[in-house]
Design a protein around this motif. Sequence first.
Motif, PDB file in Angstrom:
ATOM      1  N   PRO A  85       0.812  -1.231   0.000  1.00 13.22           N
ATOM      2  CA  PRO A  85       0.000   0.000   0.000  1.00 13.22           C
ATOM      3  C   PRO A  85       0.840   1.272   0.000  1.00 13.22           C
ATOM      4  O   PRO A  85       0.477   2.258  -0.656  1.00 13.22           O
ATOM      5  N   TYR A  86       1.970   1.257   0.709  1.00 17.65           N
ATOM      6  CA  TYR A  86       2.804   2.460   0.735  1.00 17.65           C
ATOM      7  C   TYR A  86       3.485   2.704  -0.607  1.00 17.65           C
ATOM      8  O   TYR A  86       3.652   3.851  -1.033  1.00 17.65           O
ATOM      9  N   ALA A 158      -5.337   2.967   0.048  1.00 18.11           N
ATOM     10  CA  ALA A 158      -4.303   2.957  -0.986  1.00 18.11           C
ATOM     11  C   ALA A 158      -4.921   3.013  -2.375  1.00 18.11           C
ATOM     12  O   ALA A 158      -4.427   3.728  -3.257  1.00 18.11           O
ATOM     13  N   ALA A 159      -6.001   2.270  -2.583  1.00 18.29           N
ATOM     14  CA  ALA A 159      -6.668   2.281  -3.885  1.00 18.29           C
ATOM     15  C   ALA A 159      -7.225   3.666  -4.204  1.00 18.29           C
ATOM     16  O   ALA A 159      -7.091   4.166  -5.329  1.00 18.29           O
ATOM     17  N   GLY A 160      -7.850   4.290  -3.222  1.00 20.23           N
ATOM     18  CA  GLY A 160      -8.401   5.623  -3.446  1.00 20.23           C
ATOM     19  C   GLY A 160      -7.337   6.666  -3.722  1.00 20.23           C
ATOM     20  O   GLY A 160      -7.503   7.536  -4.592  1.00 20.23           O
ATOM     21  N   LEU A 182      -8.670  -0.735  -9.460  1.00 21.72           N
ATOM     22  CA  LEU A 182      -8.272  -0.526  -8.069  1.00 21.72           C
ATOM     23  C   LEU A 182      -9.423  -0.812  -7.115  1.00 21.72           C
ATOM     24  O   LEU A 182      -9.208  -1.361  -6.018  1.00 21.72           O
ATOM     25  N   ALA A 183     -10.633  -0.453  -7.504  1.00 20.29           N
ATOM     26  CA  ALA A 183     -11.789  -0.751  -6.655  1.00 20.29           C
ATOM     27  C   ALA A 183     -11.981  -2.258  -6.505  1.00 20.29           C
ATOM     28  O   ALA A 183     -12.275  -2.757  -5.412  1.00 20.29           O
ATOM     29  N   ALA A 186      -9.272  -3.570  -4.069  1.00 17.16           N
ATOM     30  CA  ALA A 186      -9.579  -3.293  -2.664  1.00 17.16           C
ATOM     31  C   ALA A 186     -10.738  -4.152  -2.168  1.00 17.16           C
ATOM     32  O   ALA A 186     -10.706  -4.669  -1.044  1.00 17.16           O
ATOM     33  N   ALA A 187     -11.761  -4.314  -3.015  1.00 15.70           N
ATOM     34  CA  ALA A 187     -12.880  -5.169  -2.628  1.00 15.70           C
ATOM     35  C   ALA A 187     -12.427  -6.612  -2.448  1.00 15.70           C
ATOM     36  O   ALA A 187     -12.832  -7.296  -1.493  1.00 15.70           O
ATOM     37  N   GLY A 188     -11.557  -7.077  -3.340  1.00 15.34           N
ATOM     38  CA  GLY A 188     -11.059  -8.449  -3.241  1.00 15.34           C
ATOM     39  C   GLY A 188     -10.265  -8.676  -1.975  1.00 15.34           C
ATOM     40  O   GLY A 188     -10.419  -9.706  -1.305  1.00 15.34           O
ATOM     41  N   VAL A 189      -9.412  -7.710  -1.611  1.00 14.89           N
ATOM     42  CA  VAL A 189      -8.630  -7.844  -0.383  1.00 14.89           C
ATOM     43  C   VAL A 189      -9.559  -7.939   0.824  1.00 14.89           C
ATOM     44  O   VAL A 189      -9.382  -8.794   1.706  1.00 14.89           O
ATOM     45  N   GLY A 190     -10.562  -7.085   0.875  1.00 15.89           N
ATOM     46  CA  GLY A 190     -11.493  -7.129   1.999  1.00 15.89           C
ATOM     47  C   GLY A 190     -12.249  -8.440   2.080  1.00 15.89           C
ATOM     48  O   GLY A 190     -12.406  -9.026   3.166  1.00 15.89           O
ATOM     49  N   LEU A 191     -12.695  -8.939   0.950  1.00 16.65           N
ATOM     50  CA  LEU A 191     -13.464 -10.185   0.942  1.00 16.65           C
ATOM     51  C   LEU A 191     -12.595 -11.383   1.333  1.00 16.65           C
ATOM     52  O   LEU A 191     -13.099 -12.345   1.932  1.00 16.65           O
TER      53      LEU A 191
END
Length: 245
Positions: A85-86, A158-160, A182-183, A186-191
């Motif tokens: 993310p960084y 990070a995606a935003g 990117l959306a 981020a959604a995949g990481v959360g799921l």
Amino acid sequence: MTASGPAATPVPPTAPRRRPGTVPLLLLAAVCAALFAAVALTVSLRQGTPLAPERAALRWSTAHHGEPLRSLARALTATGSGPVPYLLVVLAGLLAGRGAAGRLRAVLCAVAVLAAGQAIRYGLMELLARPRPPAADWAAHASGYAFPSGHATTSALAAGILAWGIARFARPGVARTWCAVLALWAAGVGLTRVYLGVHWPGDVLGGWLLAAALLALALLLEPLALPERDRPTRPGARPSSRPFP
């Protein structure tokens, strides 16, 4: 006497950059903050006890921990924390800034937003102290409390931020494509956090809402943090060769 050469074609002036208005950003930040507060209050009042749909999601995930899904989920979830993310927000700053000083300023601002989000998330996790799902159901390593999900919050931030950097640099069509990618990331990481059994769905939802509220607030502060002189002249266009006054 007329000129022998063809008439010079007038160059249209560069269209000014358009950014979301103050009112929509304030409204977005307020709505996301209110929804996050509602989820956090629910978690607090129930002392971390999961809701029935959350228990059902955990039962489903533990029943589907076979390969290759588990390895793919572990690989994807690993990108939501640590250096990735960084690195993404540093890239966002390099894309969003203009000139060496502008890029440095943009990188510092982007990293500051991510770091501030991390600090807020850590504080909320310690404050609410929601237990994770039972360790026997985990398919990946995890530590600390559950709410809000660190991976979900960090990857969404990070995606935003990278979407902001791309929007400042690329043409609108290209920017929209990358924003969608990117959306999805981020959604995949959360799921994956729910699938791997280390978070309840409410933890991930809280992380997404917190990140959305922080991103909206960061956009409100953008004119102060990154003056117009430090931004590219228009998406996809090279800066003017004339020195900035």
